[in-house]
Design a protein around this motif. Structure first.
Motif, mmCIF file in Angstrom:
data_model
loop_
_atom_site.group_PDB
_atom_site.id
_atom_site.type_symbol
_atom_site.label_atom_id
_atom_site.label_comp_id
_atom_site.label_asym_id
_atom_site.label_seq_id
_atom_site.Cartn_x
_atom_site.Cartn_y
_atom_site.Cartn_z
ATOM 1 N N UNK A 179 8.837 -19.152 -4.882
ATOM 2 C CA UNK A 179 7.936 -19.182 -3.729
ATOM 3 C C UNK A 179 7.774 -20.607 -3.217
ATOM 4 N N UNK A 180 7.664 -21.566 -4.103
ATOM 5 C CA UNK A 180 7.585 -22.971 -3.697
ATOM 6 C C UNK A 180 8.856 -23.402 -2.959
ATOM 7 N N UNK A 181 10.018 -22.965 -3.450
ATOM 8 C CA UNK A 181 11.289 -23.309 -2.797
ATOM 9 C C UNK A 181 11.361 -22.685 -1.407
ATOM 10 N N UNK A 182 10.938 -21.436 -1.278
ATOM 11 C CA UNK A 182 10.947 -20.767 0.030
ATOM 12 C C UNK A 182 9.999 -21.466 0.996
ATOM 13 N N UNK A 183 8.836 -21.828 0.489
ATOM 14 C CA UNK A 183 7.845 -22.512 1.321
ATOM 15 C C UNK A 183 8.416 -23.851 1.819
ATOM 16 N N UNK A 184 9.084 -24.594 0.932
ATOM 17 C CA UNK A 184 9.687 -25.877 1.321
ATOM 18 C C UNK A 184 10.769 -25.666 2.367
ATOM 19 N N UNK A 185 11.577 -24.640 2.178
ATOM 20 C CA UNK A 185 12.639 -24.343 3.142
ATOM 21 C C UNK A 185 12.057 -23.959 4.499
ATOM 22 N N UNK A 186 11.065 -23.089 4.506
ATOM 23 C CA UNK A 186 10.473 -22.649 5.768
ATOM 24 C C UNK A 186 9.732 -23.790 6.467
ATOM 25 N N UNK A 187 9.115 -24.667 5.710
ATOM 26 C CA UNK A 187 8.445 -25.829 6.290
ATOM 27 C C UNK A 187 9.460 -26.752 6.954
ATOM 28 N N UNK A 188 10.580 -26.967 6.276
ATOM 29 C CA UNK A 188 11.641 -27.801 6.832
ATOM 30 C C UNK A 188 12.183 -27.192 8.117
ATOM 31 N N UNK A 189 12.397 -25.878 8.117
ATOM 32 C CA UNK A 189 12.898 -25.194 9.309
ATOM 33 C C UNK A 189 11.904 -25.311 10.459
#
Length: 193
Positions: free
Chosen positions: A178-188
């Protein structure tokens, strides 16, 4: 209650792997589990559901009540991940239990279709829980997206959890994803004008 359901499920899986679904009766499972037929049907709708570990009481638990009690909040994905991890912990899934499921499905391939059907029904039930908690109208895509995101992350955590030698909890494996997904979506989001 959970212990009895787990014992029935383990016995039903073992008997299915040995003899197939038609090779034993509900009464035989009850006798081995030292419960009555009535008790069996208080836990499971059918022999198939016992093998799949599909209890009639999935959403009658304190975890769902706690999830709903939190109300609409910015911690929806974290709370949904916590609910998912608690359900996983309640299922007491281990590599041995996974092997029992695998052996039962190999002996009775039709169980796979039923399992997938249950997954879709559970997903829809969780979408409705999110809609209710967040005060969203039925069919709101945000509820479905939240459930699908956490579901996909949970699915990806399963092989890591069941890997030989793993000592990390399912909850931690899911939280990392979930942390990795959140980081990816924030970057996007930051890249989108």
């Amino acid at each position: 209650m959970a212990r009895t359901a787990a014992r029935v499920t383990t016995l039903a899986r073992q008997l299915t792997a040995e003899r197939g679904l038609s090779g034993f009766t509900v009464e035989e499972v009850c006798e081995r589990a030292d419960i009555s037929r009535r008790t069996f049907f208080n836990y499971f709708a059918s022999k198939d559901d016992a093998v799949l570990g599909r209890s009639l009481h999935r959403d009658d638990d304190e975890h769902v009540a706690e999830f709903l009690a939190r109300g609409a909040s910015p911690t929806l994905l974290d709370d949904l991940a916590t609910l998912t991890a608690r359900r996983w912990a309640d299922a007491d899934m281990t590599i041995e239990r996974w092997r029992d499921i695998h052996a039962a499905v190999e002996a009775e391939p039709r169980l796979l279709a039923k399992f997938v059907g249950h997954l879709f029904a559970d997903q829809q039930s969780d979408v409705e829980l999110v809609e209710r908690r967040e005060g969203l109208p039925p069919g709101d895509l945000r509820a479905a997206a939240a459930v699908q995101i956490v579901g996909a992350l949970a699915t990806s955590a399963v092989p890591a959890f069941l890997a030989e030698g793993n000592e990390t909890s399912f909850a931690d494996l899911l939280a990392r994803r979930l942390d990795a997904a959140r980081a990816l979506l924030t970057t996007e989001t930051e890249r989108t004008p």
